[in-house]
Write an enzyme that holds these catalytic residues in place. Structure first.
Site, PDB file in Angstrom:
ATOM      1  N   SER A 147       0.842  -1.196   0.000  1.00  0.00           N
ATOM      2  CA  SER A 147       0.000   0.000   0.000  1.00  0.00           C
ATOM      3  C   SER A 147       0.872   1.238   0.000  1.00  0.00           C
ATOM      4  O   SER A 147       2.001   1.213   0.515  1.00  0.00           O
ATOM      5  CB  SER A 147      -0.891   0.007   1.245  1.00  0.00           C
ATOM      6  OG  SER A 147      -1.549   1.252   1.398  1.00  0.00           O
ATOM      7  N   TYR A 160      -1.873  -0.733  10.328  1.00  0.00           N
ATOM      8  CA  TYR A 160      -1.943  -1.188   8.938  1.00  0.00           C
ATOM      9  C   TYR A 160      -0.798  -0.580   8.122  1.00  0.00           C
ATOM     10  O   TYR A 160      -0.106  -1.288   7.388  1.00  0.00           O
ATOM     11  CB  TYR A 160      -3.292  -0.783   8.342  1.00  0.00           C
ATOM     12  CG  TYR A 160      -3.439  -1.079   6.872  1.00  0.00           C
ATOM     13  CD1 TYR A 160      -3.746  -2.357   6.437  1.00  0.00           C
ATOM     14  CD2 TYR A 160      -3.273  -0.075   5.920  1.00  0.00           C
ATOM     15  CE1 TYR A 160      -3.878  -2.636   5.079  1.00  0.00           C
ATOM     16  CE2 TYR A 160      -3.417  -0.343   4.556  1.00  0.00           C
ATOM     17  CZ  TYR A 160      -3.720  -1.630   4.150  1.00  0.00           C
ATOM     18  OH  TYR A 160      -3.848  -1.896   2.808  1.00  0.00           O
TER      19      TYR A 160
END
Length: 257
Positions: A147, A160
């Site tokens: 990501s 995350y």
């Protein structure tokens, strides 16, 4: 039972929806046999496998939690048992727990443990299970779905974002370790238009959120799952001289527009 098709084989973890499903379709269109891994979404995985078979390849569904090392080894072994080979691995399975970055009480050790167990340890375990088989391929490939949170520190939670930073570090380290037999890269999407974000948005706020992102994006768009899948396929199947790369796909949002 080994099915000798002459086609290459790819394992896609978390393949029952979103980016994983799109990746499975892209590989099927390119002539790969597909192993669709899922942990809970059996119905989705079976639907993905059915759509892959329509493209003239074979596909099987394998349940497994990548946080469990035995499951990872079973997934890799199932691919080789059924297809006789393993050429590529797409580490797409991942989890998050939404937490406002400004609220340090919103995440606890349990949240970090859960996210890292799946996103980081699970990715490593799946790679370790696949490596002996990938080494038998002409040129094995691993693509980790990371990501842009790895670079920005933003996203659904700090835990995350930190897990995705760890995946990128692991990508570079393993690219060096596994060369020259296996290439290792990662794709780092920004926001992707899938059902993933609906877990922390209602429909009305989700629409506004997307509209704001599109307006702020230099390319006046946001990627969808097929855009990410195209990059995954390119890295796996065509980019024979590319390894250790972490490629951001975000319609230019990282430029800070």
């Amino acid at each position: 039972m080994i099915e000798e098709t002459g086609r290459k084989c790819v394992v896609v973890t978390g393949g029952g929806s979103g980016i994983g499903a799109a990746a499975a379709f892209a590989f099927a269109a390119a002539g790969y046999d597909i192993v669709v891994n899922y942990s809970r979404n059996r119905e989705g995985a079976e639907a993905v496998a059915d759509r892959c078979r329509i493209r003239g390849v074979d596909a099987i569904c394998i349940r497994g939690d990548i946080a469990d090392d035995a499951d990872c080894r079973s997934i890799a072994e199932a691919a080789v048992k059924h297809f006789g080979r393993l050429d590529a691995l797409v580490n797409n399975a991942g989890v998050t727990r939404y937490a406002e970055a400004t609220d340090l009480e919103a995440s606890n050790a349990e949240d970090f443990d859960h996210i890292f167990d799946v996103n980081v340890v699970g990715t490593y375990q799946m790679i370790r299970a696949a490596v002996p088989h990938l080494k038998q391929a002409e040129l094995g490939s691993i693509v980790n779905v990371s990501s842009d949170s790895a670079f920005s520190g933003s996203g659904s939670s700090l835990a995350y974002a930190a897990s995705k930073g760890a995946i990128n570090t692991m990508t570079m380290g393993l690219a060096r370790t596994l060369a020259p037999r296996i290439r290792v890269n990662s794709v780092c999407p920004g926001f992707v238009d899938t059902t993933w974000a609906l877990s922390w948005h209602d429909e009305a706020s989700y629409g506004d959120f997307k509209a704001n992102l599109i307006d702020a994006s230099p390319l006046k768009s946001i990627p969808d799952a097929a855009d990410i899948a195209d990059a995954i396929l390119w890295l796996s199947d065509r980019a024979s001289k590319v390894t250790g790369q972490c490629i951001v796909i975000d319609s230019g949002m990282h430029l800070g527009a």
